[in-house]
Design an enzyme around this catalytic site. Structure first.
Site, PDB file in Angstrom:
ATOM      1  N   PRO A   1       0.490  -1.249  -0.002  1.00  0.00           N
ATOM      2  CA  PRO A   1       0.144  -0.105  -0.107  1.00  0.00           C
ATOM      3  C   PRO A   1       0.840   1.668   0.603  1.00  0.00           C
ATOM      4  O   PRO A   1      -0.042   2.396  -0.073  1.00  0.00           O
ATOM      5  CB  PRO A   1      -0.759   0.191   0.948  1.00  0.00           C
ATOM      6  CG  PRO A   1       0.095  -1.437   1.927  1.00  0.00           C
ATOM      7  CD  PRO A   1       0.364  -1.929   1.465  1.00  0.00           C
TER       8      PRO A   1
ATOM      9  N   GLU B   1       3.249  -7.850   8.614  1.00  0.00           N
ATOM     10  CA  GLU B   1       3.034  -6.544   8.800  1.00  0.00           C
ATOM     11  C   GLU B   1       3.456  -6.119   7.578  1.00  0.00           C
ATOM     12  O   GLU B   1       4.436  -4.842   7.467  1.00  0.00           O
ATOM     13  CB  GLU B   1       4.275  -5.868  10.520  1.00  0.00           C
ATOM     14  CG  GLU B   1       2.978  -6.448  11.457  1.00  0.00           C
ATOM     15  CD  GLU B   1       1.357  -5.980  11.114  1.00  0.00           C
ATOM     16  OE1 GLU B   1       1.351  -4.597  10.621  1.00  0.00           O
ATOM     17  OE2 GLU B   1       0.110  -6.548  11.403  1.00  0.00           O
TER      18      GLU B   1
ATOM     19  N   ARG C   1      -4.071  -7.429 -20.756  1.00  0.00           N
ATOM     20  CA  ARG C   1      -4.530  -7.420 -22.195  1.00  0.00           C
ATOM     21  C   ARG C   1      -4.015  -6.485 -23.172  1.00  0.00           C
ATOM     22  O   ARG C   1      -4.685  -6.397 -24.330  1.00  0.00           O
ATOM     23  CB  ARG C   1      -5.710  -6.638 -20.781  1.00  0.00           C
ATOM     24  CG  ARG C   1      -6.411  -7.350 -20.082  1.00  0.00           C
ATOM     25  CD  ARG C   1      -7.339  -6.347 -19.177  1.00  0.00           C
ATOM     26  NE  ARG C   1      -8.429  -5.272 -20.609  1.00  0.00           N
ATOM     27  CZ  ARG C   1      -9.218  -5.346 -21.075  1.00  0.00           C
ATOM     28  NH1 ARG C   1      -9.906  -6.612 -21.256  1.00  0.00           N
ATOM     29  NH2 ARG C   1      -9.365  -4.141 -21.562  1.00  0.00           N
TER      30      ARG C   1
ATOM     31  N   ASP D   1      -9.432   0.779 -26.637  1.00  0.00           N
ATOM     32  CA  ASP D   1      -8.702   2.278 -26.854  1.00  0.00           C
ATOM     33  C   ASP D   1      -9.347   3.624 -25.884  1.00  0.00           C
ATOM     34  O   ASP D   1      -9.297   4.991 -25.856  1.00  0.00           O
ATOM     35  CB  ASP D   1      -9.094   2.510 -29.013  1.00  0.00           C
ATOM     36  CG  ASP D   1      -8.307   2.125 -29.025  1.00  0.00           C
ATOM     37  OD1 ASP D   1      -6.980   0.950 -28.879  1.00  0.00           O
ATOM     38  OD2 ASP D   1      -8.514   1.792 -30.360  1.00  0.00           O
TER      39      ASP D   1
HETATM   40  N1  ADE Z   1      -0.939  -5.375   0.665  1.00  0.00           N
HETATM   41  C1  ADE Z   1      -1.582  -4.807   1.144  1.00  0.00           C
HETATM   42  N2  ADE Z   1      -2.034  -3.954   1.127  1.00  0.00           N
HETATM   43  C2  ADE Z   1      -2.127  -3.390  -0.915  1.00  0.00           C
HETATM   44  C3  ADE Z   1      -2.508  -2.825  -0.977  1.00  0.00           C
HETATM   45  N3  ADE Z   1      -3.882  -1.867  -0.978  1.00  0.00           N
HETATM   46  N4  ADE Z   1      -1.933  -2.610  -2.707  1.00  0.00           N
HETATM   47  C4  ADE Z   1      -0.942  -3.606  -2.968  1.00  0.00           C
HETATM   48  N5  ADE Z   1      -0.548  -4.447  -1.959  1.00  0.00           N
HETATM   49  C5  ADE Z   1      -0.793  -4.189  -0.583  1.00  0.00           C
END
Ligand code: ADE
Length: 248
Positions: free
Chosen positions: A89, A116, A154, A169
């Site tokens: 994240p 974590e 894709r 497109d």
């Molecule tokens: N792992 C945990 N949350 C994530 C996210 N939002 N994007 C990518 N990997 C993740």
């Protein structure tokens, strides 16, 4: 194109790889996906690849001395080391420009964390590109890795049929705009009717209506995209009634 997924849960990918477009791409030799269980790099009989964090705190951290050798061995198993992505994240948000960039690679390695996260030295040593699916927390990187694979394949020539390629497109480089609404039979359902113009057989007017709808939808739902879109200037001016907010 080759993908290597490094994960503690390879089973999550099983049906993903065996369905639909991705299966055809794999069967047709356009795409190869190899799954690697990080636990195979553990050196005790419990398969330990995580440990408690230094400094205390909740959760477990994936160990640098298990993850780095895992990635290096996988990199060495094919002629090109490939581009290493770490699903997190904290990474760059996945969007179509990044997908297009990734689709130009020969090989992508997708490192999925759980718990974590990784010991920070994994990032210091391997220098992966961190990629996020968005501002929310998943249990791990596997769903994000699937999103990368699906969006990238894709764009590989031959993976989509011609019709689908043409549709794509409307969201390709420099042309980020939402799709127009689509309808199929029946013409009327629970009092909801298909817009008359789509039944007119007048392809010119249908095309014009669709272009208008793309602009209207994008203006309503994602005005940020419209600012950057070429179609913003190319589309015919839409007719707005009254205050102009009730477009449908
Ligand atoms: N792992 C945990 N949350 C994530 C996210 N939002 N994007 C990518 N990997 C993740």
């Amino acid at each position: 194109m080759r993908f290597d997924v490094l994960t503690l849960f390879p089973g999550i990918f099983t049906s993903f790889l065996e369905e639909s477009l991705l299966k055809s791409a794999i069967d047709g030799g356009l795409v190869q996906v190899s799954l690697h269980n990080i636990r195979d790099w553990a050196d005790d009989r419990h398969g330990t690849v995580d440990d408690t964090p230094y400094g205390g705190g909740a959760g477990m951290v994936m160990k640098v001395d298990k993850v780095v050798p895992c990635v290096e061995d996988v990199q060495a198993a094919a002629p090109t080391a490939g581009r290493l992505l770490l699903m997190s994240p904290q990474g760059r948000r996945l969007d179509q420009p990044l997908v297009e960039e990734l689709a130009r690679e020969e090989r992508l390695l997708l490192l999925c964390g759980r718990y974590e996260g990784f010991d920070e030295r994994v990032v210091e040593i391997l220098r992966p590109q961190e990629v996020s699916l968005g501002d929310f927390i998943l249990n791990g990187g596997e769903v994000a890795a699937m999103a990368v694979i699906e969006s990238v394949i894709r764009l590989i020539p031959g993976v989509l049929g011609d019709a689908d390629s043409a549709r794509y497109d409307s969201f390709s480089s420099g042309n980020r705009i939402l799709e127009e609404p689509q309808y199929t039979r029946p013409r009327e359902y629970r009092g909801h009717e298909v817009p008359e113009i789509l039944l007119s057989g007048d392809h010119g007017r249908v095309d014009q209506w669709r272009a208008q709808q793309r602009v209207l939808r994008t203006r309503e739902r994602r005005p940020d995209l419209l600012e950057k879109s070429q179609e913003n200037t190319a589309a015919p001016a839409e007719k707005r009634s009254g205050a102009g907010e009730n477009n449908k």
